[in-house]
Scaffold this motif. Structure first.
Motif, mmCIF file in Angstrom:
data_model
loop_
_atom_site.group_PDB
_atom_site.id
_atom_site.type_symbol
_atom_site.label_atom_id
_atom_site.label_comp_id
_atom_site.label_asym_id
_atom_site.label_seq_id
_atom_site.Cartn_x
_atom_site.Cartn_y
_atom_site.Cartn_z
ATOM 1 N N GLU A 1 -20.021 54.600 38.424
ATOM 2 C CA GLU A 1 -20.579 55.953 38.561
ATOM 3 C C GLU A 1 -21.830 56.011 39.427
ATOM 4 O O GLU A 1 -22.407 57.082 39.591
ATOM 5 N N GLY B 1 -21.819 52.714 49.533
ATOM 6 C CA GLY B 1 -21.088 53.512 48.561
ATOM 7 C C GLY B 1 -19.638 53.658 48.987
ATOM 8 O O GLY B 1 -19.320 53.621 50.180
ATOM 9 N N LEU C 1 -16.538 56.352 48.064
ATOM 10 C CA LEU C 1 -16.221 57.602 47.380
ATOM 11 C C LEU C 1 -14.745 57.911 47.574
ATOM 12 O O LEU C 1 -14.266 58.008 48.709
ATOM 13 N N ASP D 1 -23.670 56.256 42.941
ATOM 14 C CA ASP D 1 -23.283 56.770 44.253
ATOM 15 C C ASP D 1 -23.261 55.673 45.306
ATOM 16 O O ASP D 1 -22.438 55.691 46.223
ATOM 17 N N PHE D 2 -24.164 54.727 45.185
ATOM 18 C CA PHE D 2 -24.258 53.610 46.121
ATOM 19 C C PHE D 2 -25.059 52.505 45.449
ATOM 20 O O PHE D 2 -25.656 52.710 44.384
ATOM 21 N N LEU E 1 -21.333 54.632 53.879
ATOM 22 C CA LEU E 1 -20.624 55.365 52.833
ATOM 23 C C LEU E 1 -19.184 55.550 53.299
ATOM 24 O O LEU E 1 -18.932 56.134 54.355
ATOM 25 N N SER F 1 -17.243 58.155 42.728
ATOM 26 C CA SER F 1 -17.507 56.797 43.181
ATOM 27 C C SER F 1 -16.420 55.852 42.705
ATOM 28 O O SER F 1 -15.917 55.964 41.585
#
Length: 277
Positions: free
Chosen positions: A86, A68, A70, A88-89, A16, A78
């Motif tokens: 949209e 992801g 962000l 998250d991952f 992430l 995202s």
């Protein structure tokens, strides 16, 4: 021992990326090197492309990783787009199938006769640079905690997720220490979540890479980012040493005053797998 879990399609790991998109990201790197937002976007887009290649086999891209991206600036959310907007991952195979667009770029390559020539290459773009607003790092870290916590609920025995925060400024919504600690306290059966931090240079000078203490760091903000960062697992320490870094057993995943070269090297080392099958 921690950080030994096999990474496979049945037991994937996670990356992430948290990207500062505040107004100051439109500034140039200290000492030149282009605008920070554009160069970091290029670095992350290239990393995503390399991850898809790393996971590619004859039958297609294997889902060794979920990924992801962000962003945090005027808003927190995202940066995936298109069919992944949209989310998250997404599994790395879905990332491979859904770039925002393909650009034609020029890179320098060896001509095989001792010279350098320009070569046109196709460069997939998953997100574009943005620079607007403040630096709501606490909100971003709390959102990362939600995302990673949910993912770990479905992958309790995974190699722990790695979160890489790239920023050029001080948090504008309070001290991020507690939020960073709460994120690092999340864990799988193989170990705690790893949080690495990259501070982008605005003034130039040599970067401080993988420090094991905060004694050389110039101010409280730099010391704060150091405190937020996880110690490097053994396989990443070994990778850093192989690249010529002087790394102690308690070195942390942190670079202060990074230029774009050190950003790229840090991302490469920080995302190398431990036990990919």
């Amino acid at each position: 021992m921690a950080y030994q879990a096999e990474i496979s399609r049945s037991n994937p790991s996670m990356f992430l990326f948290l990207l500062d998109q505040s107004g100051s990201m439109a500034d140039k790197f200290g000492g030149g090197g282009g605008k920070k937002d554009q160069k970091v976007a290029d670095a992350i887009n290239n990393l995503l492309y390399n991850l898809t290649i790393k996971c590619a086999k004859s039958e297609g891209v294997r889902d060794y990783y979920h990924v992801g991206v962000l962003g945090y600036g005027a808003k927190v959310g995202s940066l995936l787009s298109g069919s992944l907007a949209e989310k998250d991952f997404a599994p790395i195979s879905a990332i491979a199938d859904a770039p925002q667009r393909i650009e034609e770029r020029v890179k320098k390559v060896d001509d095989g006769a001792g010279g350098i020539i320009d070569q046109k290459v196709r460069f997939p773009i998953w997100f574009s640079p943005i620079s607007n607003g403040g630096t709501p790092m606490v909100q971003a870290l709390k959102e990362a905690q939600r995302i990673v916590g949910s993912w770990l609920g479905e992958h309790p025995d995974s190699f722990p997720p790695i979160v890489i925060n790239v920023t050029d400024g001080e948090s504008s919504d309070g001290s991020p220490l507690a939020a960073a600690s709460a994120l690092r306290e999340l864990k799988s059966s193989d170990g705690s979540v790893l949080l690495f931090n990259v501070h982008l240079s605005s003034v130039g000078g040599l970067p401080i890479e993988f420090p094991h203490s905060d004694l050389e760091l110039p101010d409280q903000y730099a010391k704060q980012l150091f405190q937020m960062s996880s110690e490097l697992p053994e396989h990443i320490r070994n990778a850093a040493r192989a690249e010529g870094y002087s790394v102690a057993d308690n070195s942390r995943g942190f670079v202060f005053n990074a230029d774009i070269v050190s950003v790229i090297r840090f991302l490469d080392i920080g995302t190398r797998p431990s036990n990919l099958r």
